[in-house]
Every structure is written in C-alpha cells, then in structure tokens.
Design an enzyme around this catalytic site. Sequence first.
Site, PDB file in Angstrom:
ATOM      1  N   LYS A   1      69.106 -71.322  81.795  1.00 17.19           N
ATOM      2  CA  LYS A   1      70.285 -70.439  81.783  1.00 17.19           C
ATOM      3  C   LYS A   1      70.623 -69.984  83.196  1.00 17.19           C
ATOM      4  O   LYS A   1      71.780 -70.017  83.607  1.00 17.19           O
ATOM      5  CB  LYS A   1      70.026 -69.201  80.905  1.00 17.19           C
ATOM      6  CG  LYS A   1      69.958 -69.489  79.431  1.00 17.19           C
ATOM      7  CD  LYS A   1      69.839 -68.184  78.655  1.00 17.19           C
ATOM      8  CE  LYS A   1      69.465 -68.433  77.220  1.00 17.19           C
ATOM      9  NZ  LYS A   1      69.056 -67.209  76.511  1.00 17.19           N
TER      10      LYS A   1
ATOM     11  N   GLU B   1      58.886 -73.000  70.201  1.00 14.94           N
ATOM     12  CA  GLU B   1      59.195 -71.819  71.008  1.00 14.94           C
ATOM     13  C   GLU B   1      58.062 -70.795  70.946  1.00 14.94           C
ATOM     14  O   GLU B   1      57.863 -70.006  71.865  1.00 14.94           O
ATOM     15  CB  GLU B   1      60.507 -71.183  70.515  1.00 14.94           C
ATOM     16  CG  GLU B   1      61.446 -70.837  71.646  1.00 14.94           C
ATOM     17  CD  GLU B   1      62.828 -70.414  71.189  1.00 14.94           C
ATOM     18  OE1 GLU B   1      63.801 -70.978  71.691  1.00 14.94           O
ATOM     19  OE2 GLU B   1      62.946 -69.518  70.332  1.00 14.94           O
TER      20      GLU B   1
ATOM     21  N   HIS C   1      60.454 -97.341  59.937  1.00 20.82           N
ATOM     22  CA  HIS C   1      61.049 -98.529  60.565  1.00 20.82           C
ATOM     23  C   HIS C   1      61.420 -98.254  62.020  1.00 20.82           C
ATOM     24  O   HIS C   1      62.190 -98.995  62.617  1.00 20.82           O
ATOM     25  CB  HIS C   1      62.264 -98.986  59.748  1.00 20.82           C
ATOM     26  CG  HIS C   1      61.894 -99.369  58.352  1.00 20.82           C
ATOM     27  ND1 HIS C   1      61.736-100.669  57.944  1.00 20.82           N
ATOM     28  CD2 HIS C   1      61.574 -98.606  57.272  1.00 20.82           C
ATOM     29  CE1 HIS C   1      61.369-100.700  56.669  1.00 20.82           C
ATOM     30  NE2 HIS C   1      61.259 -99.455  56.241  1.00 20.82           N
TER      31      HIS C   1
HETATM   32  O1  PA5 Z   1      64.026 -67.628  68.519  1.00 20.00           O
HETATM   33  C1  PA5 Z   1      64.728 -67.134  69.384  1.00 20.00           C
HETATM   34  O2  PA5 Z   1      64.544 -65.968  69.765  1.00 20.00           O
HETATM   35  C2  PA5 Z   1      65.861 -67.898  70.025  1.00 20.00           C
HETATM   36  O3  PA5 Z   1      65.905 -69.198  69.563  1.00 20.00           O
HETATM   37  C3  PA5 Z   1      67.189 -67.234  69.720  1.00 20.00           C
HETATM   38  O4  PA5 Z   1      67.352 -67.175  68.329  1.00 20.00           O
HETATM   39  C4  PA5 Z   1      68.352 -67.979  70.338  1.00 20.00           C
HETATM   40  O5  PA5 Z   1      68.148 -68.100  71.714  1.00 20.00           O
HETATM   41  C5  PA5 Z   1      69.656 -67.258  70.087  1.00 20.00           C
HETATM   42  O6  PA5 Z   1      69.626 -65.966  70.589  1.00 20.00           O
HETATM   43  P1  PA5 Z   1      70.669 -64.859  70.160  1.00 20.00           P
HETATM   44  O7  PA5 Z   1      70.526 -64.638  68.688  1.00 20.00           O
HETATM   45  O8  PA5 Z   1      70.322 -63.654  70.962  1.00 20.00           O
HETATM   46  O9  PA5 Z   1      72.044 -65.397  70.490  1.00 20.00           O
END
Ligand code: PA5
Length: 446
Positions: A422, A287, A308
């Site tokens: 989303k 990310e 494996h």
């Molecule tokens: O690293 C990040 O920002 C994302 O992976 C969020 O943690 C994830 O989308 C969850 O978001 P939230 O804590 O707002 O529900």
Amino acid sequence: MTLKLNDKYIKPFVEDSELEQLQSEINAAHASLLAKNGEGKDFLGWITLPDDYDKEEFARIKKAASKIQKSCDVFIAIGIGGSYLGSRAVIEFLKSPMYNNIKKDTPDVYFSGCNISAQAMNELLAICEGKDVCINVISKSGTTTEPAIAFRVFRELLEKKYGKEGAKERIFVTTDKAKGTLKKFADETGYETFVVPDNVGGRFSVLTAVGLLPIAVAGIDIDMLMKGASDAAKAYTATADITKNDCMKYVALRNIMYRHNKAMEILVSYEPYATMFNEWWKQLYGESEGKDGKGLFPASVIFSTDLHSLGQFIQEGSRSMFETIVSVVDENEKLAVPYDEANIDTLNFLAGVDMNDINKMAMKGTILAHVDGGAPNILIELAKRDEYSLGHLIYFFEFACGVSGYVLGINPFNQPGVEAYKKNMFALLGKPGYEAQKKELEERLK
Ligand code: PA5
C-alpha cells in the site's frame, strides 16, 4: 456427528511421541486463547460471537435483506479480503458458484472493490444497466483503496439513477461502530449502517454483519449458520484434548507436518461449489500465520479438475506438502450416468451409478495414491451441505487457526505485512506526504 476428522491417511507420517509433545503445546495455546492473555488478545471477539452477538442488529440485518430482496435485481457487496471472502464463500458453497444463473427469487449478487480492474468494473456497470441495484459497502477501516474506489463508482451510479434521496434507500454501509471516515459519511448522509465489531478482525468476521447481510440477501438461513457455529464453539472450546477434540487434532497434525518441513497445506475439495470457501480459508490461514519468517503456505485445489493439472506435482513433485480434504458425506444433488447403447467410451459399467459415488471413489483412489507418493492426507468429513454444517466448519477452521497461530509462536490476529504494498502504491501514485519515497521507488524501477 456434524464434522469428523479421519487421521488414518496421515497416521503413517506421524509418531505418537510427536502427538504427545503437541498436546502440551496445544493445552497452553488453547488455554491462552480462551483466557485472552496471548498476542492479539484485543481481537478475540469471534470466539464467543456465535452466541454473544448483537441480537437487535441481527434482526435489522434480516429486515434489510428482505428490503433489498424486494427492491433490486442486482445487489453488489463492495469489499476486499475479510470484508468479502466470507460472504462469497458461503453463498457459493450453499447455493452455487453459478448463483447468479440459477432460477431464484433473490437478487443476483456481485462482488466489487476486491480488485483494481477497470475491465471488471466496466463489466459490472454494464450488467447494472436497466436493472434495479442496491449496494453494501463493507470496510472495517473505511479507508481501503479498492472498496473506496468501487463505492465512488456505484454511489455515483445510484445517485444518477435514483437521486440522492432514492440512493439512500439502496446504500447499506458495514463499518466500524464509531471510528473512520466511512462511518462519519454514512451517518451524515443517512445510510443504514451495520457494525464490524472492534474485537473481530476482517478474516474472522464472516459471522458478523460483514458476511451476514450479503448471505441473508442470497436467501440463506443465517440463524442456522450461527447455530452451527455456536455448537462448534461449545465442542471445541470445552477441551484441548486431541483425542476428544477434532479441531485440536487438526492443529496438532498440521503443526507436526510443518515440523517435518511439509510447510505447504493444500485444502482439497471435490466440489466446485467449495472454490471460494477455499479462498476464504487461504486468507484466514495465510494472513494469520504467514509472518516472522514462519507459517504454512495455504494452497487449494478442486479435484478431480486439478488432478489434471497440479495432481502430477502432488503425486511426484517436491515432498513439501500435505493435503486437508473437506468432503461432504451426503451431497444434496444426485445424477446417474446415462446408459449408451454404443458404449464407445466403454463406460457402460457406470450406467445408472450416481456421480457422487464416482466422485467418492475418485477421492478414495486419490488419497491412497497421494499417500503412496508421500503426501499425507487429513480427511475432514462434513455431514451435510447446509447452513448448520457450514457454520460448524467455519468455526472449526477459525478456532483451529487461533490455536495453531499460538502453537507456531506468532500473533495470528494482525497483518502488518499487508501495509508494504500500500505504501509503495500510494507513493508511486503521488499521494501527498509520500514524495521522498516516490523518488526512491521510481529510481529502483528505472
Ligand atoms: O483480514 C483482514 O483484516 C483484511 O483482509 C481486511 O479484511 C481487508 O484488508 C479489508 O479491510 P477493511 O475491511 O478495513 O477495508
């Protein structure tokens, strides 16, 4: 030493001049991160977090964990992405991937709201039958669909079982300190709340209440986790010199690999307890770096299991990858191979040998084979499997991720690409305001 990077098995693939070139880029990236003048500069709270955290809240986390331990058999952490991966990684790494099946005096810990599976939800609801349950809903934004659905389901369960008042004692909310509907709802209803700091993004939040409450519920020493991270912070922020800073050496080596078109990094462990730690690492790097058409693709394997399966590809497939191994030097658990009179498997030469020694030989043999096959290896040796060492390792990867992102020339602290699915999902589900998009998407799906 808590953590040591061994570059012996990647050195044949790297020129000294490349390291020199990277050193100057790392100097700039390291300085910019610490000066907080680069991209995403509003999300750098994690850098000083191991020392600069809310001590009053930290004490409240321990108190809530002890209350939860006394009042339930099942504890459910509800969250997705950075709001669940860190705590699950730490619990499984330090306790066991089979944590819920081991003999212990702490509640079973389950994770929900990290998928949209009715099957998984129904299974967990069945597990809760006849058990005392507490939940911790964790969402920085407070609006993420997956945890919001899970929160509805388990709030309803708790309110039916204990009444609205009783449920209040069993619902803990970790979210923004002021913003968002979840915070508002929690305050109005009277749930105890914990804070995801404004300046810490989800995937860097394991050492905030996001990770620490579930981790503490599992009986893990969060003071030592923070101490390990704090000592790592001192070591890795002090200098950018790759000859003195293994974290920066890691940044240099992985960026050199990227420039050699080895754009896939595989995190390797020889222990199943690291499976979720690998998942945490994948989210952190995936990310943070995968944007603007750039980035190393983070993958992971557990050896010898995956020798494996993916082992064949790593040995002989397209030469697009390198491996980073995390190996604990002194494992806690030992088990000797039994002697067998019949020796049908001809393995009596291993009778009495500790499985850790066999595992280490499997690792050494694999490193040499993969290097011969053209897959460079970085070996990260962690002294122990304990809270202190893991806190150090977490900070090592977080800090490397921040610097590496700047070296790559991207903003490691945003995730704009997460929104695309989303929007489509909401449109297809008929969320008000998405009508035009719904029509267009349905056309494309015909
Ligand atoms: O690293 C990040 O920002 C994302 O992976 C969020 O943690 C994830 O989308 C969850 O978001 P939230 O804590 O707002 O529900």
